[in-house]
Write an enzyme that holds these catalytic residues in place. Structure first.
Site, short mmCIF file in Angstrom:
data_model
loop_
_atom_site.label_atom_id
_atom_site.label_comp_id
_atom_site.label_asym_id
_atom_site.label_seq_id
_atom_site.Cartn_x
_atom_site.Cartn_y
_atom_site.Cartn_z
N TYR A 122 41.13 34.56 67.14
CA TYR A 122 42.12 33.58 68.16
C TYR A 122 41.68 34.98 69.48
CZ TYR A 122 45.90 35.23 71.71
OH TYR A 122 46.36 36.00 72.75
N PHE A 176 47.75 30.10 81.27
CA PHE A 176 48.50 30.39 80.39
C PHE A 176 48.51 29.07 79.63
CE2 PHE A 176 51.16 31.55 83.96
CZ PHE A 176 50.99 33.00 83.88
N HIS A 207 56.37 36.85 66.10
CA HIS A 207 56.81 38.24 67.05
C HIS A 207 58.19 38.33 66.75
CE1 HIS A 207 54.30 36.18 69.88
NE2 HIS A 207 53.72 36.71 69.27
N1 UDP Z 1 56.08 42.80 62.18
C1 UDP Z 1 56.63 42.89 61.20
N2 UDP Z 1 56.96 41.92 60.70
C2 UDP Z 1 57.18 40.39 61.09
C3 UDP Z 1 56.66 40.30 62.46
C4 UDP Z 1 55.89 41.82 62.80
O1 UDP Z 1 56.64 44.03 60.50
O2 UDP Z 1 57.81 39.92 60.78
C5 UDP Z 1 54.76 44.47 62.70
C6 UDP Z 1 53.30 43.25 62.72
O3 UDP Z 1 52.39 43.35 61.47
C7 UDP Z 1 53.26 44.31 63.96
C8 UDP Z 1 53.62 44.03 64.68
O4 UDP Z 1 55.25 44.22 64.33
O5 UDP Z 1 52.11 45.37 63.86
C9 UDP Z 1 54.37 43.25 66.16
O6 UDP Z 1 53.37 41.94 65.02
P1 UDP Z 1 53.51 41.18 66.35
O7 UDP Z 1 53.28 39.54 65.70
O8 UDP Z 1 54.37 41.07 67.67
O9 UDP Z 1 52.92 40.91 67.51
P2 UDP Z 1 51.22 41.16 67.66
O10 UDP Z 1 50.97 43.15 67.89
O11 UDP Z 1 50.90 40.84 66.60
O12 UDP Z 1 50.65 40.80 68.18
#
Ligand code: UDP
Length: 320
Positions: A140, A72, A186
């Site tokens: 990443y 992990f 997140h």
């Molecule tokens: N997101 C958002 N505001 C935040 C954090 C995330 O609108 O403060 C959106 C981000 O652009 C994506 C979704 O939420 O479309 C999920 O983002 P996250 O970073 O949780 O996970 P990812 O899909 O990037 O792995």
């Protein structure tokens, strides 16, 4: 049969939940974690803990004789991976290769690897099957894909039994194990920080995506369902084969739907503000996970978003 396992990154979010489930299933676990992003007090009781580099410390241990490694430990911030790519090529790819070499040297038979939906990049269609093209849009995702390629060739050449699990959006918590990143990026934990008063508002990154409400759609999977797939992967890993499985519920929720669910769960109004799109974010990422269901017998038991957010909320409140 009880297995003796090394879990790298077992002090992190997904790793700690997986260790807890492995211990409950009767396996013997040694956690290797350098605590660069994990927390020593997140290592479940009953696991042996070795603080150190995922490859070096594992290499020192493997001579004891292990049935497998769950790997992990990784750098996992998309933005940082674009600004400091070396940290990802060295920290993720080079570390994984050194770990694979150590496993080969000591004849360790099984590997379960944390891969990601970010290996696919901007998808051509939805949901995404494992046969979709892999064109990562950030370093990443590229680093995780490079490791997947390396695992495939080590499995073929050296008989390793390997499984890569491509996570979609992991969320929720399990008992005292949950998401507690110092740099939180997140969506769900950030929204919940508004409900606790630690943050003023949540920013919605983009409202002009080609989706129903204009905000980005993701497939949120409960961390316990995800962890349990690792136990099944250990059972089904086959000598000389590298199998790849997507892990998601197959249902997408928009950023707005997630925020609304958080409002329902917390009873807090959670102010939200529009913000520009985040670079490299695809509009929609939803998993086709038929392969995991058919071949591993995996079935997510906690797919309901309300339940996922409720578990994350309970964890957030208990940690305060
Ligand atoms: N997101 C958002 N505001 C935040 C954090 C995330 O609108 O403060 C959106 C981000 O652009 C994506 C979704 O939420 O479309 C999920 O983002 P996250 O970073 O949780 O996970 P990812 O899909 O990037 O792995």
């Amino acid at each position: 049969k009880a297995l003796k396992l090394i879990v790298t990154g077992g002090a992190g979010y997904v790793g700690s939940v997986c260790v807890a489930r492995l211990l409950e299933a009767g396996h013997e676990v040694v956690v290797v974690d350098d605590l660069s992003t994990g927390h020593a007090d997140a290592v479940p009781e009953g696991a042996r803990f070795v603080e150190g580099d995922a490859a070096d410390a594992s290499a020192d241990l493997l001579g004891e004789g292990f049935d497998g490694v769950l790997h992990f430990a990784a750098k996992s911030l998309v933005g940082e991976s674009m600004q400091d790519p070396g940290k990802y090529w060295r920290g993720n790819v080079f570390t994984a290769i050194r770990l694979l070499d150590a496993m080969h040297e000591h004849g360790t038979p099984r590997l379960v690897f944390s891969s990601t939906a970010a290996t696919y990049g901007e998808p051509e269609g939805s949901p995404i099957p494992e046969t979709a093209p892999t064109r990562p849009t950030n370093t990443y995702g590229a680093s995780k894909l490079a490791i997947d390629h390396a695992i495939t060739s080590y499995a073929r050449a050296h008989g390793l039994a390997a499984v890569s699990l491509r996570y979609f959006n992991v969320a929720g918590a399990y008992g005292r194990y949950g998401e507690r990143h110092t740099t939180e990026t997140h969506l769900i934990p950030l929204v919940l920080q508004v409900a606790t008063g630690d943050r003023e508002e949540v920013k919605i990154f983009g409202d002009d995506y080609p989706t129903d409400d204009g905000t980005a759609v993701r497939d949120y999977i409960h961390v316990v369902d995800l962890a349990d797939a690792h136990l099944l992967a250990l059972d089904h890993a086959t000598e000389g084969e590298h199998r790849i499985y997507n892990l998601g519920n197959g249902t997408g929720f928009s950023v707005r739907q997630v925020i609304d669910t958080c409002r329902q769960v917390t009873g807090h109004p959670i102010p939200a503000a529009q913000a520009p799109r985040r670079a490299g974010d695809p509009a929609t990422l939803v998993a086709a996970s038929d392969r995991a269901r058919t071949e591993l017998g995996w079935k997510p038991e906690r797919a309901d978003l309300h339940g996922i957010v409720s578990d994350a909320w309970r964890f957030t409140q208990e940690r305060r």
